[in-house]
Design an enzyme around this catalytic site. Structure first.
Site, PDB file in Angstrom:
ATOM      1  N   LYS A  72       0.808  -1.229   0.000  1.00  0.00           N
ATOM      2  CA  LYS A  72       0.000   0.000   0.000  1.00  0.00           C
ATOM      3  C   LYS A  72       0.841   1.279   0.000  1.00  0.00           C
ATOM      4  O   LYS A  72       0.415   2.289  -0.543  1.00  0.00           O
ATOM      5  CB  LYS A  72      -0.933   0.023   1.223  1.00  0.00           C
ATOM      6  CG  LYS A  72      -2.104  -0.926   1.103  1.00  0.00           C
ATOM      7  CD  LYS A  72      -3.026  -0.770   2.303  1.00  0.00           C
ATOM      8  CE  LYS A  72      -4.205  -1.726   2.209  1.00  0.00           C
ATOM      9  NZ  LYS A  72      -5.151  -1.548   3.300  1.00  0.00           N
ATOM     10  N   ASP A 108      -9.938   3.146   2.241  1.00  0.00           N
ATOM     11  CA  ASP A 108     -10.035   2.575   3.597  1.00  0.00           C
ATOM     12  C   ASP A 108     -10.618   3.585   4.581  1.00  0.00           C
ATOM     13  O   ASP A 108     -11.468   3.252   5.413  1.00  0.00           O
ATOM     14  CB  ASP A 108      -8.655   2.127   4.104  1.00  0.00           C
ATOM     15  CG  ASP A 108      -8.213   0.798   3.518  1.00  0.00           C
ATOM     16  OD1 ASP A 108      -9.083   0.016   3.083  1.00  0.00           O
ATOM     17  OD2 ASP A 108      -6.995   0.543   3.494  1.00  0.00           O
TER      18      ASP A 108
HETATM   19  P1  NAP Z   1       0.327  -2.930   8.960  1.00  0.00           P
HETATM   20  O1  NAP Z   1       0.614  -1.717   8.150  1.00  0.00           O
HETATM   21  O2  NAP Z   1       1.199  -4.132   8.835  1.00  0.00           O
HETATM   22  O3  NAP Z   1       0.312  -2.451  10.516  1.00  0.00           O
HETATM   23  C1  NAP Z   1       0.210  -3.402  11.548  1.00  0.00           C
HETATM   24  C2  NAP Z   1       0.001  -2.691  12.884  1.00  0.00           C
HETATM   25  O4  NAP Z   1      -0.192  -3.691  13.886  1.00  0.00           O
HETATM   26  C3  NAP Z   1       1.188  -1.833  13.330  1.00  0.00           C
HETATM   27  O5  NAP Z   1       0.728  -0.734  14.066  1.00  0.00           O
HETATM   28  C4  NAP Z   1       1.943  -2.805  14.246  1.00  0.00           C
HETATM   29  O6  NAP Z   1       2.739  -2.174  15.233  1.00  0.00           O
HETATM   30  C5  NAP Z   1       0.780  -3.507  14.930  1.00  0.00           C
HETATM   31  N1  NAP Z   1       1.176  -4.791  15.480  1.00  0.00           N
HETATM   32  C6  NAP Z   1       1.478  -5.925  14.788  1.00  0.00           C
HETATM   33  N2  NAP Z   1       1.813  -6.918  15.660  1.00  0.00           N
HETATM   34  C7  NAP Z   1       1.716  -6.388  16.914  1.00  0.00           C
HETATM   35  C8  NAP Z   1       1.938  -6.903  18.211  1.00  0.00           C
HETATM   36  N3  NAP Z   1       2.330  -8.189  18.410  1.00  0.00           N
HETATM   37  N4  NAP Z   1       1.733  -6.092  19.291  1.00  0.00           N
HETATM   38  C9  NAP Z   1       1.346  -4.803  19.108  1.00  0.00           C
HETATM   39  N5  NAP Z   1       1.114  -4.249  17.890  1.00  0.00           N
HETATM   40  C10 NAP Z   1       1.315  -5.035  16.803  1.00  0.00           C
HETATM   41  O7  NAP Z   1      -1.154  -3.460   8.698  1.00  0.00           O
HETATM   42  P2  NAP Z   1      -2.451  -2.603   8.285  1.00  0.00           P
HETATM   43  O8  NAP Z   1      -2.591  -2.580   6.814  1.00  0.00           O
HETATM   44  O9  NAP Z   1      -2.398  -1.309   9.002  1.00  0.00           O
HETATM   45  O10 NAP Z   1      -3.633  -3.533   8.850  1.00  0.00           O
HETATM   46  C11 NAP Z   1      -3.911  -3.606  10.243  1.00  0.00           C
HETATM   47  C12 NAP Z   1      -5.163  -4.462  10.452  1.00  0.00           C
HETATM   48  O11 NAP Z   1      -6.292  -3.799   9.858  1.00  0.00           O
HETATM   49  C13 NAP Z   1      -5.059  -5.833   9.787  1.00  0.00           C
HETATM   50  O12 NAP Z   1      -5.633  -6.802  10.640  1.00  0.00           O
HETATM   51  C14 NAP Z   1      -5.906  -5.679   8.529  1.00  0.00           C
HETATM   52  O13 NAP Z   1      -6.495  -6.895   8.128  1.00  0.00           O
HETATM   53  C15 NAP Z   1      -6.982  -4.696   9.028  1.00  0.00           C
HETATM   54  N6  NAP Z   1      -7.589  -3.953   7.918  1.00  0.00           N
HETATM   55  C16 NAP Z   1      -8.932  -4.022   7.788  1.00  0.00           C
HETATM   56  C17 NAP Z   1      -9.555  -3.344   6.755  1.00  0.00           C
HETATM   57  C18 NAP Z   1     -11.046  -3.440   6.628  1.00  0.00           C
HETATM   58  O14 NAP Z   1     -11.555  -3.109   5.544  1.00  0.00           O
HETATM   59  N7  NAP Z   1     -11.755  -3.827   7.674  1.00  0.00           N
HETATM   60  C19 NAP Z   1      -8.805  -2.564   5.845  1.00  0.00           C
HETATM   61  C20 NAP Z   1      -7.422  -2.495   6.035  1.00  0.00           C
HETATM   62  C21 NAP Z   1      -6.816  -3.211   7.072  1.00  0.00           C
HETATM   63  P3  NAP Z   1       4.310  -1.835  14.948  1.00  0.00           P
HETATM   64  O15 NAP Z   1       4.323  -0.550  14.173  1.00  0.00           O
HETATM   65  O16 NAP Z   1       4.870  -1.697  16.330  1.00  0.00           O
HETATM   66  O17 NAP Z   1       4.880  -3.000  14.186  1.00  0.00           O
END
Ligand code: NAP
Length: 296
Positions: A72, A108
């Site tokens: 992204k 999003d």
């Molecule tokens: P991303 O860019 O990979 O970000 C992941 C986030 O989760 C970061 O803030 C990361 O923190 C945190 N994280 C991961 N493992 C962790 C842990 N063990 N403890 C604490 N924090 C942790 O992913 P993203 O695209 O933002 O997506 C995040 C979630 O939103 C996913 O589950 C995705 O499926 C969901 N999502 C849903 C939609 C929807 O339409 N409903 C759309 C987009 C995304 P750090 O920075 O410290 O690594």
């Protein structure tokens, strides 16, 4: 499904991996219902192949693309133009081929806002939010909330410097709108009573981490007046939402955001209104049978 022929337009999903995506089951029936000769296909693209794949799709005249983890943010320098919303979010999830130019959008944030308003009954104007996370989805949601008039955003992330970066970028949209926090029970417990809405934008709680919650001690942070939202949509009822319900909070799962971001992408690609009810039904059909066996 409609018959594919020489006039069929392609919408592709670029991610790595992509096989668990719900978008093909939502978009293909929607194109069919709208009488559009489009097909939606998912492509697993390794990060090092992304520039070549984008060039190839552009040269081949692809109608549009969705972009998911981990591309992204990486797609931005390869696009011909970026919408204001995507620039604010620093991430693109939808690309439209506009007369041979690839234009990047982010649906999003708009998807989350629509779910917050329609399914959660809350408008961001004047509200205080606690956001857990600082990744791509959190950036899009935070930018949409700030643009939508939120009074205050507290942004708590495991990697504190990412929370600081995101808060700075939100404060560039609206001065003093965001404050970074450490993801510690003490800091969260101190700020949460003044918040109206708590949002999990981390990947904790998503399959295969369905048994995990971003709040190890939910009772210390969550209050009955909170609306607790999870961006995670699989499983539909996460551990965080189950715990929030026990405390007396209202809850909002990630399913609505997934539906509405897809509806907005459909509008951008086709210029037509999406068949929202059909897309919701297709999504639910995929989400709920799985949940029967793995509910938390
Ligand atoms: P991303 O860019 O990979 O970000 C992941 C986030 O989760 C970061 O803030 C990361 O923190 C945190 N994280 C991961 N493992 C962790 C842990 N063990 N403890 C604490 N924090 C942790 O992913 P993203 O695209 O933002 O997506 C995040 C979630 O939103 C996913 O589950 C995705 O499926 C969901 N999502 C849903 C939609 C929807 O339409 N409903 C759309 C987009 C995304 P750090 O920075 O410290 O690594």
């Amino acid at each position: 499904m409609h018959r594919i022929d020489a006039g069929t337009k392609l919408i592709g999903l670029l991610g790595y991996p992509v096989e668990h995506s719900f978008s093909p089951v939502m978009q293909n029936p929607a194109f069919g219902r709208a009488g559009l000769n489009y097909v939606y296909l998912a492509f697993a693209v390794a990060p090092e192949d992304l520039p070549a794949v984008l060039d190839g799709f552009k040269a081949a005249g692809v109608a549009g693309l969705n972009v998911t983890i981990p591309h992204k943010e990486a797609v931005l320098p390869h696009l011909d133009e970026i919408s204001a919303g995507a620039a604010h979010a620093g991430a693109v999830n939808t690309i439209v081929n506009e007369n041979g130019r690839l234009v990047g959008y982010n649906t999003d944030g708009a998807g989350f806002l629509r779910s917050l308003e329609v399914d959660g009954g809350v408008t961001p104007w004047g509200k205080t939010f606690l956001l857990l996370g600082a990744g791509g989805a959190c950036r899009a949601v935070a930018a949409a909330l700030a643009t939508g008039g939120a009074k205050k955003l507290y942004i708590a992330n495991r990697n504190y410097s990412r929370a600081v970066d995101l808060a700075e970028s939100i404060n560039g949209i609206r001065e003093n709108a965001a404050t970074p926090l450490r993801l510690s029970v003490e800091e969260l417990a101190r700020r949460s009573p003044e918040c109206d809405v708590v949002i999990n934008a981390t990947s904790l709680g998503m399959r295969p981490q369905a048994g995990k919650s971003p709040l190890p001690d939910p009772a210390a942070v969550l209050k009955p007046h909170h609306l607790v939202c999870d961006l995670v949509y699989n499983p539909p009822r996460t551990l965080l939402l189950a715990e929030a319900e026990k405390i007396g909070c209202s809850t909002l799962p990630g399913e609505g955001m997934l539906l509405y971001q897809g509806c907005e992408a459909f509008r951008l690609w086709t210029g037509m209104e999406p068949p929202e009810d059909l897309m919701r039904a297709m999504l639910r059909d995929r989400l709920y049978p799985a949940n029967l066996f793995d509910a938390v």
